[in-house]
Design a protein around this motif. Structure first.
Motif, PDB file in Angstrom:
ATOM      1  N   LEU A 118       4.797   5.009  -1.365  1.00 13.08           N
ATOM      2  CA  LEU A 118       3.516   4.704  -2.005  1.00 13.08           C
ATOM      3  C   LEU A 118       3.136   3.242  -1.806  1.00 13.08           C
ATOM      4  CD1 LEU A 118       3.889   6.654  -5.361  1.00 13.08           C
ATOM      5  CD2 LEU A 118       2.394   7.223  -3.445  1.00 13.08           C
ATOM      6  N   GLY A 119       4.113   2.356  -1.897  1.00 11.54           N
ATOM      7  CA  GLY A 119       3.846   0.936  -1.671  1.00 11.54           C
ATOM      8  C   GLY A 119       3.410   0.673  -0.244  1.00 11.54           C
ATOM      9  N   TRP A 120       4.036   1.330   0.713  1.00 10.71           N
ATOM     10  CA  TRP A 120       3.643   1.175   2.119  1.00 10.71           C
ATOM     11  C   TRP A 120       2.218   1.666   2.324  1.00 10.71           C
ATOM     12  CZ3 TRP A 120       2.577   5.162   5.631  1.00 10.71           C
ATOM     13  CH2 TRP A 120       2.380   4.729   6.932  1.00 10.71           C
TER      14      TRP A 120
ATOM     15  N   GLU B 298       6.502  -4.352  -3.508  1.00 15.90           N
ATOM     16  CA  GLU B 298       6.133  -4.026  -4.895  1.00 15.90           C
ATOM     17  C   GLU B 298       6.488  -2.591  -5.236  1.00 15.90           C
ATOM     18  OE1 GLU B 298       2.344  -4.786  -6.779  1.00 15.90           O
ATOM     19  OE2 GLU B 298       2.128  -6.553  -5.511  1.00 15.90           O
ATOM     20  N   GLY B 299       6.237  -1.680  -4.302  1.00 18.11           N
ATOM     21  CA  GLY B 299       6.563  -0.277  -4.540  1.00 18.11           C
ATOM     22  C   GLY B 299       8.040  -0.066  -4.785  1.00 18.11           C
ATOM     23  N   VAL B 300       8.869  -0.743  -4.007  1.00 11.76           N
ATOM     24  CA  VAL B 300      10.318  -0.613  -4.169  1.00 11.76           C
ATOM     25  C   VAL B 300      10.759  -1.205  -5.505  1.00 11.76           C
ATOM     26  CG1 VAL B 300      12.542  -1.400  -3.266  1.00 11.76           C
ATOM     27  CG2 VAL B 300      10.798  -0.551  -1.705  1.00 11.76           C
TER      28      VAL B 300
ATOM     29  N   ARG C  93      -5.588  -1.877  -3.162  1.00  9.08           N
ATOM     30  CA  ARG C  93      -5.000  -1.937  -1.824  1.00  9.08           C
ATOM     31  C   ARG C  93      -5.149  -3.328  -1.248  1.00  9.08           C
ATOM     32  NH1 ARG C  93      -4.980   3.055   1.947  1.00  9.08           N
ATOM     33  NH2 ARG C  93      -5.166   4.631   0.361  1.00  9.08           N
ATOM     34  N   THR C  94      -4.196  -3.700  -0.426  1.00 14.15           N
ATOM     35  CA  THR C  94      -4.334  -4.953   0.305  1.00 14.15           C
ATOM     36  C   THR C  94      -4.755  -4.623   1.726  1.00 14.15           C
ATOM     37  OG1 THR C  94      -2.014  -4.946   0.968  1.00 14.15           O
ATOM     38  CG2 THR C  94      -2.577  -6.138  -1.041  1.00 14.15           C
ATOM     39  N   LYS C  95      -5.603  -5.450   2.273  1.00 11.17           N
ATOM     40  CA  LYS C  95      -6.026  -5.267   3.652  1.00 11.17           C
ATOM     41  C   LYS C  95      -5.179  -6.197   4.511  1.00 11.17           C
ATOM     42  CE  LYS C  95     -10.637  -4.369   2.056  1.00 11.17           C
ATOM     43  NZ  LYS C  95     -11.889  -4.987   1.749  1.00 11.17           N
ATOM     44  N   PRO C  96      -4.750  -5.735   5.686  1.00 17.08           N
ATOM     45  CA  PRO C  96      -3.934  -6.606   6.527  1.00 17.08           C
ATOM     46  C   PRO C  96      -4.685  -7.880   6.883  1.00 17.08           C
ATOM     47  CG  PRO C  96      -3.984  -4.363   7.396  1.00 17.08           C
ATOM     48  CD  PRO C  96      -4.943  -4.420   6.248  1.00 17.08           C
TER      49      PRO C  96
END
Length: 100
Positions: free
Chosen positions: A50-52, A59-61, A80-83
């Motif tokens: 989910l974090g990926w 953060e997900g881990v 969401r973060t944008k690359p």
């Protein structure tokens, strides 16, 4: 409840000074540690996925390791973060002197 109490008190003299620790160790012997370990690994794997997906792998881990499945909702609630996305650029600096 009586069965659990009998397992906890098995071989324990309640008047002995170390009775608390013996009861504690008896109770820890009842816990299914293998199943708890594999459930925790599963929670972290799903949290990592989910974090990926949300662009927040670490953060997900971490949230899944700390809170289990509740950590999944924490990751999903975050935006969401944008690359390569960062804060917006600052406006150009202007002179503080006004023309007369």
């Amino acid at each position: 409840m009586d069965e659990l109490l009998n397992k906890a008190m098995n071989g324990v003299d309640p008047d002995a000074p170390g009775a608390f620790w013996q009861v504690f160790l008896n109770l820890m012997g009842i816990v299914p540690w293998g199943a708890l370990f594999w459930w925790s690994v599963g929670f972290v794997v799903v949290g990592a996925a989910l974090g990926w997906w949300r662009g927040r792998l670490l953060e997900g881990v971490v949230w899944a390791a700390l809170l289990g499945p509740i950590g999944w909702f924490v990751v999903l609630a975050r935006p969401r973060t944008k690359p390569g996305a960062g804060p917006p650029p600052l406006p150009p600096k202007t002179s503080s002197k006004r023309p007369v």
